[in-house]
Design an enzyme around this catalytic site. Structure first.
Site, mmCIF file in Angstrom:
data_model
loop_
_atom_site.group_PDB
_atom_site.id
_atom_site.type_symbol
_atom_site.label_atom_id
_atom_site.label_comp_id
_atom_site.label_asym_id
_atom_site.label_seq_id
_atom_site.Cartn_x
_atom_site.Cartn_y
_atom_site.Cartn_z
ATOM 1 N N LYS A 77 20.210 16.702 31.793
ATOM 2 C CA LYS A 77 19.569 16.994 30.501
ATOM 3 C C LYS A 77 20.242 16.343 29.295
ATOM 4 C CE LYS A 77 16.478 18.563 31.368
ATOM 5 N NZ LYS A 77 15.451 17.790 32.133
ATOM 6 N N THR A 80 19.056 11.026 30.334
ATOM 7 C CA THR A 80 18.988 9.955 31.335
ATOM 8 C C THR A 80 17.633 9.247 31.343
ATOM 9 O OG1 THR A 80 20.547 11.175 32.727
ATOM 10 C CG2 THR A 80 19.323 9.410 33.775
ATOM 11 N N TRP A 82 15.469 8.781 29.010
ATOM 12 C CA TRP A 82 15.358 7.939 27.813
ATOM 13 C C TRP A 82 16.134 6.633 28.004
ATOM 14 C CZ3 TRP A 82 17.352 10.220 22.488
ATOM 15 C CH2 TRP A 82 16.916 9.404 21.443
ATOM 16 N N HIS A 127 23.796 12.375 38.690
ATOM 17 C CA HIS A 127 24.617 13.430 38.085
ATOM 18 C C HIS A 127 25.912 13.628 38.897
ATOM 19 C CE1 HIS A 127 21.121 14.157 35.748
ATOM 20 N NE2 HIS A 127 20.456 14.865 36.641
ATOM 21 N N ARG A 149 25.692 14.765 25.668
ATOM 22 C CA ARG A 149 24.891 15.521 24.688
ATOM 23 C C ARG A 149 25.650 16.793 24.347
ATOM 24 N NH1 ARG A 149 18.625 17.609 25.735
ATOM 25 N NH2 ARG A 149 18.108 17.851 23.534
ATOM 26 N N TYR A 216 23.605 11.297 23.092
ATOM 27 C CA TYR A 216 22.186 11.578 22.824
ATOM 28 C C TYR A 216 21.939 11.648 21.321
ATOM 29 C CZ TYR A 216 17.800 14.293 22.877
ATOM 30 O OH TYR A 216 16.519 14.741 22.664
ATOM 31 N N PHE A 252 10.382 9.574 21.701
ATOM 32 C CA PHE A 252 10.038 10.771 22.475
ATOM 33 C C PHE A 252 8.520 10.875 22.675
ATOM 34 C CE2 PHE A 252 8.807 15.264 22.584
ATOM 35 C CZ PHE A 252 9.488 15.671 23.719
ATOM 36 N N MET A 255 7.159 8.183 25.074
ATOM 37 C CA MET A 255 7.561 8.386 26.481
ATOM 38 C C MET A 255 6.875 9.599 27.088
ATOM 39 S SD MET A 255 11.545 7.248 26.823
ATOM 40 C CE MET A 255 11.610 7.856 28.488
HETATM 41 P P1 A3P Z 1 14.869 18.835 25.735
HETATM 42 O O1 A3P Z 1 14.687 19.697 26.921
HETATM 43 O O2 A3P Z 1 15.885 19.383 24.774
HETATM 44 O O3 A3P Z 1 13.593 18.498 25.053
HETATM 45 P P2 A3P Z 1 17.214 14.098 31.037
HETATM 46 O O4 A3P Z 1 16.398 12.865 30.930
HETATM 47 O O5 A3P Z 1 18.671 13.804 31.185
HETATM 48 O O6 A3P Z 1 16.660 15.029 32.068
HETATM 49 O O7 A3P Z 1 17.143 14.842 29.633
HETATM 50 C C1 A3P Z 1 15.962 15.439 29.221
HETATM 51 C C2 A3P Z 1 16.097 15.773 27.758
HETATM 52 O O8 A3P Z 1 16.003 14.563 26.991
HETATM 53 C C3 A3P Z 1 14.960 16.679 27.292
HETATM 54 O O9 A3P Z 1 15.507 17.454 26.222
HETATM 55 C C4 A3P Z 1 13.958 15.647 26.794
HETATM 56 O O10 A3P Z 1 12.990 16.148 25.923
HETATM 57 C C5 A3P Z 1 14.881 14.647 26.123
HETATM 58 N N1 A3P Z 1 14.243 13.329 25.986
HETATM 59 C C6 A3P Z 1 13.614 12.620 26.940
HETATM 60 N N2 A3P Z 1 13.150 11.468 26.429
HETATM 61 C C7 A3P Z 1 13.492 11.453 25.122
HETATM 62 C C8 A3P Z 1 13.284 10.527 24.066
HETATM 63 N N3 A3P Z 1 12.613 9.393 24.253
HETATM 64 N N4 A3P Z 1 13.761 10.842 22.845
HETATM 65 C C9 A3P Z 1 14.447 12.006 22.636
HETATM 66 N N5 A3P Z 1 14.678 12.916 23.610
HETATM 67 C C10 A3P Z 1 14.209 12.650 24.840
#
Ligand code: A3P
Length: 320
Positions: A77, A80, A82, A127, A149, A216, A252, A255
């Protein structure tokens, strides 16, 4: 999503040790086994082409890598998805979203043969701790990213993730219970603090490994700068304009839309039927303030800071 793992609770082979009881006093916990000191989800053998989970983890250490492979390492979380899309675009030199989901490049979910069969250029993600990665990561000085993060937002994001997962991985406790687990080791992937401390120590023991640390929050504040930093680290001659286009395409909002409209299946069914499960939930800094009471936040700080006080990691908790 592809295969269905919700049929029955599959049982570990006794060779792989006991399934630890990670339930709290209310009976809520994680379906994990312990490997190399860390609790990891017991991935259904059907996902791993019949290979048992601990054998899988042992085998991936021997995986053959290509010199230009890239690894994104992160606790769950922390961004990754992104970063993976950003790197894929930079590497391909085109504003084209990957049709594959990043789970198809996740070490925990693909067999050793599967890893070796991924077509180049390859951007893996995991991870797992550095010591658990293919030995060739260090031997071949593979370029690695560590995306971090602030732990409170990571905790909130992980809670929302876990409660929507398909059985037997779903977390049934509430946020307070989850936070207790998050601050302990009795957690899928162990605690974030231990993950970071291990990462730091293991990278220090491999001084020639090229690693770019990212946050992040920095990526949120200035995505174009981060994209440029990533391109530079990878030795790419991406123009400023292209980096701006990548940052924009990987916002965000865009995506999330792409995820809903064009992404393929993951190797495992991640989200339970009827739940909202998504990797694109809010995408903000500071959502933790909507989840923690003041007292819970102070308790979190106390435990986190006690463990991390000399670590040198500094996090941003508010979107200023
Ligand atoms: P939230 O649950 O706080 O919204 P991972 O990819 O490591 O699983 O992390 C997921 C987290 O990154 C989620 O956080 C998700 O919304 C956030 N995320 C994914 N893509 C993103 C983007 N393009 N910009 C900002 N946050 C993003």
């Amino acid at each position: 999503m592809s295969s269905d793992n919700s049929d029955e609770k599959f049982v570990m082979d006794p060779d792989h040790g006991e399934i630890p009881d990670l339930r709290n006093s209310k009976g809520h916990g994680f379906y994990c086994f312990k490997h190399d000191g860390v609790y990891l989800y017991i991935v259904h053998p059907s996902v791993l082409k019949g290979v048992r989970p601990a054998d899988h983890l042992r085998s991936i250490k021997e995986a053959e890598l290509k010199d230009d492979d890239i690894f994104i390492c992160a606790y769950p979380k922390c961004g990754t998805h992104w970063l993976w899309e950003v790197i894929e675009m930079l590497k391909s030199g085109t504003i084209k979203y990957q049709k594959d989901v990043k789970e198809t490049r996740m070490l925990e979910l693909i067999s050793k043969d599967g890893i070796e069969a991924v077509p180049q250029p390859r951007v893996f993600n995991t991870h797992l701790h550095l010591r658990m990665l293919p030995k060739q990561v260090v031997e071949k000085k593979i370029k690695c990213f560590q995306i971090m993060r602030n732990p409170k937002d990571a905790c909130v994001s992980f809670f929302n993730h876990c409660r929507d997962m398909t059985p037997p991985y779903d977390y049934e406790g509430d946020f307070v219970e989850f936070t207790e687990a998050f601050l302990s080791e009795k957690m899928a992937f162990g605690s974030y603090s231990t993950y970071l401390l291990s990462w730091k120590a293991e990278v220090a023991a491999a001084p020639e490994l090229p690693v770019l640390d990212l946050f992040y929050e920095d990526m949120k504040f200035d995505p174009v700068k981060t994209v440029k930093d990533v391109a530079r680290f990878l030795g790419l001659s991406s123009t400023d304009q292209f980096c701006e286009e990548v940052a924009d395409a990987c916002s965000f909002k865009k995506m999330k839309k792409v995820d809903q409209e064009m992404k393929g299946d993951a190797p495992i069914k991640i989200w339970a039927d009827g739940k909202e499960g998504t990797f694109y939930r809010k995408g903000e800094i500071g959502d933790w303030k909507n989840w923690f009471t003041v007292a819970e936040s102070e308790r979190f700080d106390q435990i986190w800071n006690a463990k991390m006080k000399d670590s040198g990691f500094k996090f941003t908790y508010t979107p200023v």
